[in-house]
Design an enzyme around this catalytic site. Structure first.
Site, PDB file in Angstrom:
ATOM      1  NE  ARG A   1      -6.650   5.432   3.807  1.00 34.04           N
ATOM      2  CZ  ARG A   1      -5.692   5.910   4.584  1.00 34.04           C
ATOM      3  NH1 ARG A   1      -5.945   6.165   5.839  1.00 34.04           N
ATOM      4  NH2 ARG A   1      -4.495   6.143   4.110  1.00 34.04           N
TER       5      ARG A   1
ATOM      6  CE  LYS B   1      -2.264   2.825   3.379  1.00 32.66           C
ATOM      7  NZ  LYS B   1      -1.042   3.422   3.928  1.00 32.66           N
ATOM      8  CG  ASN B   2       2.758   2.706   3.236  1.00 32.74           C
ATOM      9  OD1 ASN B   2       1.568   2.969   3.067  1.00 32.74           O
ATOM     10  ND2 ASN B   2       3.325   2.706   4.436  1.00 32.74           N
TER      11      ASN B   2
ATOM     12  CG  ASP C   1       2.364   1.853   9.242  1.00 34.19           C
ATOM     13  OD1 ASP C   1       3.238   2.702   9.505  1.00 34.19           O
ATOM     14  OD2 ASP C   1       1.390   2.095   8.517  1.00 34.19           O
TER      15      ASP C   1
ATOM     16  CB  CYS D   1      -4.497   7.114   9.679  1.00 41.72           C
ATOM     17  SG  CYS D   1      -5.206   5.729   8.781  1.00 41.72           S
TER      18      CYS D   1
ATOM     19  NE  ARG E   1      -0.241  10.893   8.726  1.00 47.83           N
ATOM     20  CZ  ARG E   1      -0.521   9.781   8.057  1.00 47.83           C
ATOM     21  NH1 ARG E   1      -1.670   9.203   8.205  1.00 47.83           N
ATOM     22  NH2 ARG E   1       0.365   9.260   7.234  1.00 47.83           N
TER      23      ARG E   1
HETATM   24  C1  UD1 Z   1       4.098   7.006   5.496  1.00 44.24           C
HETATM   25  C2  UD1 Z   1       3.222   5.781   5.431  1.00 44.24           C
HETATM   26  C3  UD1 Z   1       2.730   5.396   6.809  1.00 44.24           C
HETATM   27  C4  UD1 Z   1       3.884   5.233   7.768  1.00 44.24           C
HETATM   28  C5  UD1 Z   1       4.798   6.463   7.743  1.00 44.24           C
HETATM   29  C6  UD1 Z   1       6.056   6.272   8.571  1.00 44.24           C
HETATM   30  C7  UD1 Z   1       2.258   5.972   3.241  1.00 44.24           C
HETATM   31  C8  UD1 Z   1       1.025   6.173   2.431  1.00 44.24           C
HETATM   32  N1  UD1 Z   1       2.091   6.079   4.574  1.00 44.24           N
HETATM   33  O1  UD1 Z   1       3.289   8.099   5.924  1.00 44.24           O
HETATM   34  O2  UD1 Z   1       2.033   4.143   6.706  1.00 44.24           O
HETATM   35  O3  UD1 Z   1       3.387   5.068   9.080  1.00 44.24           O
HETATM   36  O4  UD1 Z   1       5.181   6.764   6.399  1.00 44.24           O
HETATM   37  O5  UD1 Z   1       6.733   5.142   8.146  1.00 44.24           O
HETATM   38  O6  UD1 Z   1       3.317   5.687   2.729  1.00 44.24           O
HETATM   39  N2  UD1 Z   1       6.072  15.094   9.290  1.00 44.24           N
HETATM   40  C9  UD1 Z   1       6.133  16.438   9.503  1.00 44.24           C
HETATM   41  N3  UD1 Z   1       5.999  17.273   8.424  1.00 44.24           N
HETATM   42  C10 UD1 Z   1       5.816  16.799   7.150  1.00 44.24           C
HETATM   43  C11 UD1 Z   1       5.784  15.411   6.944  1.00 44.24           C
HETATM   44  C12 UD1 Z   1       5.923  14.578   8.042  1.00 44.24           C
HETATM   45  O7  UD1 Z   1       6.295  16.903  10.641  1.00 44.24           O
HETATM   46  O8  UD1 Z   1       5.697  17.607   6.208  1.00 44.24           O
HETATM   47  C13 UD1 Z   1       6.197  14.183  10.442  1.00 44.24           C
HETATM   48  C14 UD1 Z   1       4.886  13.427  10.698  1.00 44.24           C
HETATM   49  O9  UD1 Z   1       3.984  14.177  11.423  1.00 44.24           O
HETATM   50  C15 UD1 Z   1       5.372  12.188  11.423  1.00 44.24           C
HETATM   51  C16 UD1 Z   1       6.739  11.937  10.788  1.00 44.24           C
HETATM   52  O10 UD1 Z   1       7.138  13.154  10.171  1.00 44.24           O
HETATM   53  O11 UD1 Z   1       5.545  12.468  12.791  1.00 44.24           O
HETATM   54  C17 UD1 Z   1       6.763  10.826   9.777  1.00 44.24           C
HETATM   55  O12 UD1 Z   1       5.826  11.067   8.779  1.00 44.24           O
HETATM   56  P1  UD1 Z   1       6.037  10.533   7.294  1.00 44.24           P
HETATM   57  O13 UD1 Z   1       7.183   9.603   7.268  1.00 44.24           O
HETATM   58  O14 UD1 Z   1       6.044  11.696   6.361  1.00 44.24           O
HETATM   59  O15 UD1 Z   1       4.698   9.701   7.061  1.00 44.24           O
HETATM   60  P2  UD1 Z   1       3.822   9.598   5.756  1.00 44.24           P
HETATM   61  O16 UD1 Z   1       4.654   9.691   4.536  1.00 44.24           O
HETATM   62  O17 UD1 Z   1       2.623  10.484   5.879  1.00 44.24           O
END
Ligand code: UD1
Length: 447
Positions: A420, A24-25, A312, A122, A127
């Site tokens: 999802r 999914k990711n 996850d 989620c 986020r």
């Molecule tokens: C992706 C995965 C999710 C997984 C996560 C961490 C997908 C669709 N989802 O989510 O399943 O749990 O990686 O392995 O691939 N952050 C910020 N600012 C930003 C972006 C991120 O502060 O602009 C923070 C987030 O709040 C969080 C951390 O960075 O605390 C990690 O987030 P991130 O790795 O970006 O997660 P996703 O890509 O949304």
């Protein structure tokens, strides 16, 4: 809504075989990457999950012809007629997915502008998308915020740049990759995330003609090229779904062969699974997970970015840890609010106490900010059925595991969220001998 509810009769072990498809990711991101090519792409091993349906719809709104191939799980995407989509249509279609933010780079290259609606995903933390916006600006994008979303333009095209992420964010790393491959000049990204799904996305981009190197110190270098072609790729298997089934086997005293699971992507999980007392055997086509009998062991665990223990994996494992003897400690360092789901487990008879202190040595952004991001789980607990309302994707599947491990019938609402990320999960559960049913069917059978 009636369809969104599942009755789960617990108390019997899950036994049998399930198959995991593409991650999914990775899959939705590889679909976005198809936009960058000047020729059609073919993606295989695509699961039927709602995130895929959302991205398919968004691609179609942007003029990409998307159709299924001959083989099951094969998607053909033709981006030769890319066009600007209507803002209201994008907004209506994106739903709660966070993937639309990754359309920025490809759309800026193809059309010079992009619209990104307000994002969902989620609710496991704030986020924010600040890293995404900041890196896009580094590439030369101009961003205008309006109530309905973000309007992004690149009047002079995107230019390669040197960026360092404040945290190795998966999404922001992908944002950089998708923007940099066709930007003018070289990009150097430090403190990048290097999850297996990111490496697979890099494989996709390399097939398209990109030049990307990954070094061991989390630095990714991308040499921009002016043109990319289509790709033919089989998505890597979903290591997160595979681990969910492994935890289901452990929590229900079961035995599940996960066809498609791959050792390489799951090494950290497998080590922890073994420490807890779970048994596994690695075969060419998949991994068998089972409860070998006897007590399970309490452990101390910290989630982290890859190659650490994936966040996850945490929620399904916590359910299994309620069955371990002694005190387990979990320190969640990736999301500040990913332990809230444990209050429902406590209602089922578990003893889980949350703390805002960091119960572990991994540097973390949440300890000083009063987020309850550490847990102490005291076990083993006898779980009993209850009403459960699913808050997020992984917690949702974890609730199903808990309900299956519990005595009695639980009523689980919000199961749409599980779709999802888990293809056909009801059929898979039934194939493993789980007794799950829609309440409608119960009503019909009574009538
Ligand atoms: C992706 C995965 C999710 C997984 C996560 C961490 C997908 C669709 N989802 O989510 O399943 O749990 O990686 O392995 O691939 N952050 C910020 N600012 C930003 C972006 C991120 O502060 O602009 C923070 C987030 O709040 C969080 C951390 O960075 O605390 C990690 O987030 P991130 O790795 O970006 O997660 P996703 O890509 O949304």
């Amino acid at each position: 809504m009636q369809d969104d509810v599942l009755l789960v009769h617990g108390g019997s072990p899950l036994e049998g075989e399930v198959r995991v498809k593409g991650a999914k990711n990775l899959v939705p991101k590889a679909m976005v990457a198809a936009l960058l090519g000047e020729a059609p792409s073919r993606l295989r091993n695509v699961p039927e999950i709602s995130d895929v349906r959302i991205v398919k719809g968004l691609l179609q709104l942007h003029g990409v012809a998307v159709r299924e191939g001959e083989e099951p799980g094969e998607l053909l995407m033709d981006p030769t007629q890319v066009e600007q989509a209507n803002v209201a249509d994008i907004d209506a279609h994106a739903g709660s997915s966070r993937i639309p933010i990754l359309f920025c780079g490809p759309l800026l290259h193809r059309l010079g502008r992009a619209f990104i609606p307000d994002l969902g995903g989620c609710m496991i933390g704030d986020r924010p998308i600040d890293f995404h916006l900041s890196v896009l600006r580094e590439f030369g994008a101009v961003i205008t915020k309006r109530p309905e979303g973000l309007y992004i333009e690149a009047p002079n095209g995107l230019k390669g740049t040197k960026v360092s992420l404040p945290f190795p964010s998966v999404g922001a790393t992908e944002q950089v990759l998708l923007a940099a491959v066709r930007a003018e000049g070289t990009t150097e990204l430090s403190n990048a995330a290097v999850e297996p799904e990111i490496i697979d996305l890099i494989c996709v981009l390399q097939k398209m003609g990109a030049i990307i190197s990954v070094t061991t110190d989390r630095v990714i270098r991308i040499t921009g090229v002016s043109k990319l072609v289509g790709y033919d790729h089989r998505a890597l298997p979903d290591r997160l779904e595979a681990a969910s089934w492994a935890c289901a086997a452990l929590a229900t005293h079961g035995d599940i062969y996960v066809r498609g699971a791959r050792q390489l992507d799951m090494m950290t999980f497998l080590n922890v699974f073994r420490q807890v007392g779970g048994a596994f055997s690695i075969e060419d086509e998949g991994i068998r997970f089972w409860h070998p009998g006897g007590p399970l062991n309490a452990i101390a665990l910290e989630t982290d970015v890859h190659p650490g223990f994936q966040t996850d994996w945490q929620q399904p494992l916590v359910v299994a840890l309620t069955q371990a003897t002694g005190l387990s400690i979990v320190h969640e360092t990736v999301y500040e609010r990913r332990l809230g789901f444990t209050s429902a487990l406590n209602q089922m008879g578990a003893t889980i106490q949350l703390y805002s202190e960091c119960l572990g040595g991994t540097p973390c952004r949440f300890g000083q900010r009063n987020f309850q991001h550490s847990a102490v789980i005291s076990g083993p607990a006898k779980l009993h059925a209850t009403d459960l309302d699913i808050p997020d994707l992984r917690a949702g599947f974890s609730y199903l595991i808990a309900a299956l491990a519990a005595e009695g019938t639980s009523r689980v609402t919000g199961i749409d969220l599980i779709e999802r990320g888990y293809e056909d999960f009801q059929a898979k559960l039934e194939a493993l001998g789980a007794r799950v049913e829609l309440p409608m069917r119960v009503a019909e059978s009574v009538a």
